[in-house]
Write a protein that holds these residues in place. Sequence first.
Motif, short mmCIF file in Angstrom:
data_model
loop_
_atom_site.label_atom_id
_atom_site.label_comp_id
_atom_site.label_asym_id
_atom_site.label_seq_id
_atom_site.Cartn_x
_atom_site.Cartn_y
_atom_site.Cartn_z
N LEU A 1 0.83 -1.21 0.00
CA LEU A 1 0.00 0.00 0.00
C LEU A 1 0.86 1.26 0.00
N GLY B 1 1.40 6.07 -7.11
CA GLY B 1 0.21 6.76 -7.61
C GLY B 1 0.42 8.28 -7.60
N MET C 1 3.32 9.07 -10.33
CA MET C 1 3.02 8.86 -11.76
C MET C 1 2.01 9.88 -12.30
N ARG D 1 1.83 12.95 -11.47
CA ARG D 1 2.39 14.31 -11.46
C ARG D 1 3.57 14.49 -12.40
N TYR E 1 1.99 3.54 -14.78
CA TYR E 1 0.55 3.30 -14.68
C TYR E 1 0.28 1.79 -14.75
N HIS F 1 1.26 0.23 -11.50
CA HIS F 1 0.31 0.63 -10.45
C HIS F 1 -0.96 -0.23 -10.53
N GLY G 1 -1.89 -2.98 -7.85
CA GLY G 1 -3.15 -2.61 -7.19
C GLY G 1 -4.12 -3.79 -7.18
N ILE H 1 -10.44 1.12 -2.73
CA ILE H 1 -9.45 1.82 -3.56
C ILE H 1 -9.13 1.03 -4.83
N GLY I 1 -10.07 2.02 -8.69
CA GLY I 1 -9.02 2.09 -9.72
C GLY I 1 -9.42 1.26 -10.94
N THR J 1 -10.05 2.53 -14.94
CA THR J 1 -9.49 1.92 -16.14
C THR J 1 -10.61 1.43 -17.06
N THR K 1 -12.03 8.70 -10.89
CA THR K 1 -10.69 9.21 -10.55
C THR K 1 -10.77 10.04 -9.26
N HIS L 1 -11.26 7.63 -6.34
CA HIS L 1 -10.03 6.90 -6.08
C HIS L 1 -9.02 7.78 -5.33
N LYS L 2 -8.91 9.02 -5.80
CA LYS L 2 -7.95 9.96 -5.22
C LYS L 2 -8.32 10.26 -3.76
N TYR M 1 -6.36 9.46 -0.26
CA TYR M 1 -5.97 10.46 0.73
C TYR M 1 -6.51 10.06 2.12
#
Length: 177
Positions: A25, A32, A35, A37, A48, A51, A55, A102, A106, A110, A140, A143-144, A148
């Motif tokens: 994790l 995550g 990649m 940024r 990606y 990941h 994942g 999570i 993800g 996709t 997205t 997921h983000k 967090y």
Amino acid sequence: MQITNTKDRFGLVAILLHWLMALLLIGLVILGLYMTRIPISAQKLKFYGWHKEFGILALMFVIVRLTWRLTNTNPSLSSLPLWERAAARSVHWAFYGFMFAIPISGWLITSASGLPVSVFGWFVLPNLVSNSEASRLFYTMIHKWLAYGLIVTFCGHVAAALKHHFINKDDILRRMI
Ligand code: HEM
């Protein structure tokens, strides 16, 4: 050391699953964040791909882990005050929620991008939803924010474990090592 858990400590399988998942994790969060940024390049696409594959591996591990958790005794937290026991249990179940939600969100990103998820070339997962830009942006965001949330929960979990070890000087951390 015993394979299964006892009332006093975790067994080998639970300990291995705990630390493997922790590593996986942490790696997935760092990858995550990194990649997403960096500018578009062959490297970015490779990250990606990693990941997504790791994942899905995390999703497979959490199924094993939850099965193990539900079919084993759990070391008692009865030495702790009620509020701390309730907080610990809530954080542990929140982790399970994150560990499922999570990777599934993800997988949804996709799928909504119209891309397949190949797992180390072993098999390809089916797409969960049809290709749509609006859905991709929505998943997205989910997921983000879940990731967090995982980071915040993780910080609380580590702080609590260290407090038990260095301030209370009890065996809460030691029984997971
Ligand atoms: C427990 C497992 C996972 C964790 C902890 C995790 C964590 C993260 C994090 C922290 C980000 C960066 C968010 C941001 O700041 O923009 C991210 C992005 C991303 N993740 Fe995951 N992830 C996991 C599993 C997966 C899986 C299984 C897939 C797909 C099969 C996936 C696909 C993606 C994609 C496509 C992005 C980039 C979204 C964008 O382009 O903005 N993730 N992930």
